[in-house]
Design an enzyme around this catalytic site. Structure first.
Site, short mmCIF file in Angstrom:
data_model
loop_
_atom_site.label_atom_id
_atom_site.label_comp_id
_atom_site.label_asym_id
_atom_site.label_seq_id
_atom_site.Cartn_x
_atom_site.Cartn_y
_atom_site.Cartn_z
N LYS A 6 0.82 -1.21 0.00
CA LYS A 6 0.00 0.00 0.00
C LYS A 6 0.87 1.27 0.00
CE LYS A 6 -3.97 -0.47 0.12
NZ LYS A 6 -4.81 -0.72 -1.07
N PRO A 28 -0.01 5.39 3.05
CA PRO A 28 0.72 6.06 4.14
C PRO A 28 1.85 6.94 3.62
CG PRO A 28 0.39 3.73 4.66
CD PRO A 28 -0.05 3.92 3.24
N GLN A 71 1.91 8.41 0.70
CA GLN A 71 1.30 9.61 0.11
C GLN A 71 1.06 10.67 1.19
OE1 GLN A 71 -2.24 8.73 -2.19
NE2 GLN A 71 -1.42 6.73 -2.80
N GLY A 101 27.89 -2.50 30.26
CA GLY A 101 26.63 -2.43 30.97
C GLY A 101 26.77 -1.63 32.25
N CYS A 153 34.50 -3.49 28.52
CA CYS A 153 34.18 -2.50 29.54
C CYS A 153 33.72 -3.18 30.84
CB CYS A 153 33.18 -1.49 28.99
SG CYS A 153 33.28 0.09 29.85
N GLY A 211 32.53 -5.97 31.06
CA GLY A 211 33.00 -7.35 30.88
C GLY A 211 34.45 -7.52 31.33
N GLU A 238 30.42 0.27 42.16
CA GLU A 238 29.18 0.57 41.45
C GLU A 238 28.03 -0.26 42.04
OE1 GLU A 238 29.42 0.08 37.19
OE2 GLU A 238 27.29 0.47 36.90
N ARG A 273 32.49 5.02 34.13
CA ARG A 273 32.70 5.91 35.27
C ARG A 273 33.65 5.27 36.29
NH1 ARG A 273 29.75 10.27 35.83
NH2 ARG A 273 27.87 9.51 34.84
N HIS A 333 35.83 0.42 24.40
CA HIS A 333 34.85 -0.20 23.50
C HIS A 333 35.44 -0.34 22.11
CE1 HIS A 333 31.34 -0.14 26.19
NE2 HIS A 333 31.91 0.94 26.70
N GLU A 382 34.53 -2.09 19.79
CA GLU A 382 33.49 -2.27 18.75
C GLU A 382 33.22 -1.00 17.97
OE1 GLU A 382 33.04 -2.57 22.04
OE2 GLU A 382 31.13 -1.73 22.73
N1 GLN Z 1 29.32 0.37 34.56
C1 GLN Z 1 30.73 0.40 34.30
C2 GLN Z 1 31.30 1.78 34.52
O1 GLN Z 1 30.58 2.75 34.49
C3 GLN Z 1 31.03 -0.08 32.88
C4 GLN Z 1 30.52 0.81 31.83
C5 GLN Z 1 30.40 0.15 30.48
O2 GLN Z 1 30.40 -1.06 30.37
N2 GLN Z 1 30.27 0.95 29.43
O3 GLN Z 1 32.50 1.92 34.72
#
Ligand code: GLN
Length: 544
Positions: A193, A196, A198, A365, A392, A394, A416, A476, A521, A523
């Protein structure tokens, strides 16, 4: 490099019908096609949010926070631009409504408007225009691609559209508009269709803009009757309707667009003379993607990847892409499985299932949820010699696991999770502690590129093939140097250190095929045609 065109050209990419249809990849692919013609290209993302940056947004809802070399916390689309354009972008390439307003208000407070009444229009769009032109100038771009977040018809992005309209008025032959829109095929009708779209084109018209092109996203190719309809109702010629069906890999898209002469047509609109294109590396990449010789199974263990009934892996898009790039370069197809680490907390025996994987990743994380489960998975990888890559968080958790199990420091933790821990393997600097105390969360982590010296004889140094590297950070908390010697002596070697701050950036386990934790990071710096050396070494170990 200086620009090659007499006048810089600007292409605005806007979305129709719904968000998430692929404006980012369309922008990135177009950029790649201009670049393959030897032109200088840059790309900007304009996010309609009032947030000053993406750092304060929930990645489960908004997707990954992509960090630039200069430490900006941006939208994940910036990652697509970097990967497709094979270039490092800067904070100049990203703006949000919040950031634009902040500049205007700062200007007003310092009398930059010389006593004028400061208004939403024109001052806000003028600031947007200034930012677009600034990014173009800094990168000497011939072609600047500006992606406007959200979709047309929303209140939120109307001032960005107004800025685009103003730029078109100023230089009509140097500005083009591409509407990336969605053509649904409702099950009960069984037909694609156009309505939408249009409406989306109409909405765009009411902002004073007519699209030069429509990228018709949908499950299937755009057929003739639909093309005719789009042309008539949206005021776009039939050959300016670009078919963009779903594909297996986003890296096919530049080739698909080129087949339809999309860039040549755009160049005609913008008065750019035709140029020879070299797509050999894109073709090679697609060949590798389509012809893997083996599978490599990787478990990604983290706190949660779900939202409602769906798995939102967008929050880790750069990790996924980095794994793919490395695997493809080694003739493999990665199979990623997302594992909720809380499972190992409820049923510790389940961790044995990890034996079926070729490798394990623990990505970045925050917070306490699922962390003890992650630590169980790391222990399993360490003891069973399964290749492990900790990014990080990890890395931080790998240090905690090692300290608890090998050094016998049972209370080892990160502040943390437990601010009062007696054994703060991962701690916080007084400077960062003050930020937290004062609630200054926005843009205050350790952000952006920092250098890292690599230890002679280490696996990571061998992988990188050099003694010093620069990588991007977003954290952090940090490794506590008081524990450094003990860890190192017991076999979790400190193999990467920042020369200025003496912060630990990389740990690596002796007597293990690949057990590496990085505080940064990696990645973010992986490119489809240039996989990241550590991801490559990790996948190589996984294949073995
Ligand atoms: N929570 C952790 C810190 O703030 C790792 C941060 C992260 O994995 N980007 O140091």
């Amino acid at each position: 490099m200086p620009s090659k065109l007499k006048k810089p050209k600007f292409i605005f990419i806007v979305g129709g019908v719904l968000s998430g249809v692929g404006k980012g990849v369309t922008s990135a692919s177009l950029g790649a096609l201009f670049k393959a013609r030897g032109l200088e290209v840059t790309a900007l993302k304009a996010d309609p949010y009032v947030n000053v940056d993406a750092g304060t947004m929930n990645p489960i809802e908004h997707g990954e926070v992509f960090v630039t070399d200069d430490g900006d916390e941006t939208d994940q689309d910036m990652g697509n631009y970097e990967r497709f354009l094979e270039t490092d972008l800067l904070s100049d390439n990203y703006m949000t409504t919040g950031r634009v307003y902040m500049s205007v208000i700062e200007n007003e407070r310092s009398m930059k408007y010389k006593g004028k009444c400061v208004q939403v229009v024109p001052h806000i769009p003028l600031e947007i225009v200034r930012r677009i032109k600034n990014a173009q100038k800094k990168s000497h771009a011939d072609v600047t691609i500006v992606e406007i977040g959200g979709s047309v018809g929303e209140y939120e992005n109307i001032l960005f559209l107004e800025a685009a309209r103003m730029m078109k008025l100023e230089a009509p032959d140097s500005v083009a508009f591409v509407l990336v829109s969605y053509l649904p095929i409702p099950k009960h009708i069984g037909e694609m269709k156009t309505k939408p779209t249009q409406h989306a084109a109409r909405q765009l018209n009411s902002a004073g803009i007519n699209p030069d092109f429509i990228v018709a996203r949908g499950e299937f190719e755009l057929d003739k009757p639909r093309r005719e309809k789009l042309a008539v109702f949206c005021g776009v010629s039939q050959d300016h309707c670009i078919s963009a069906p779903d594909v297996d890999s986003i890296y096919e898209i530049p080739l698909k667009m080129e087949e339809q002469g999309f860039t040549n047509k755009l160049m005609k609109v913008l008065g750019i003379e035709q140029k020879r294109i070299d797509l050999s590396n894109w073709k090679k990449l697609n060949h590798a993607i389509a012809n893997p010789k083996k599978d490599v199974r990787i478990a990604v263990v983290g706190k949660y990847f779900g939202t409602g009934d769906y798995t939102l892996s967008d929050s880790y898009i750069s990790v996924i892409e980095a794994v793919k790039h490395a695997a493809w370069s080694l003739g493999a197809q990665p199979q990623l499985e997302w594992i909720d680490s809380e499972v190992y907390e409820k049923k510790p025996a389940k961790v044995k299932d990890l034996a079926q994987f070729d490798a394990i990743i623990v990505p970045g994380g925050f917070g306490a949820r699922g962390i003890e489960g992650v630590i169980k998975a790391i222990k399993f990888a360490r003891e069973h010699k399964i290749p492990y890559f900790g990014l990080c968080y990890g890395m931080q958790l790998a240090c905690i696991e090692f300290a608890r199990d090998i050094l016998g420091i049972k209370a080892a933790n990160t502040v943390e999770i437990n601010p009062d821990t007696k054994e703060p393997i991962i701690h916080i600097s007084p400077y960062q502690a003050k930020n937290v105390l004062q609630g200054k969360y926005g843009g205050t982590m350790r952000l952006g590129a920092f250098s890292c010296d690599l230890k002679k004889g280490s696996k990571v140094r061998k992988a990188y093939g050099k003694s010093s590297v620069s990588e991007r950070h977003r954290h952090r908390y940090e490794f506590n140097n008081a524990y450094r010697d003990r860890l190192d002596k017991a076999g979790l070697e400190i193999v990467g250190v920042n020369p200025e701050s003496n912060l630990v950036e990389i740990v690596e386990l002796r007597d293990h095929p690949f057990f590496v934790g990085v505080q940064f990071h990696p990645e973010f710096k992986s490119r489809p045609m240039q996989p990241h050396p550590l991801f490559e070494a990790f996948i190589r170990a996984a294949i073995k």
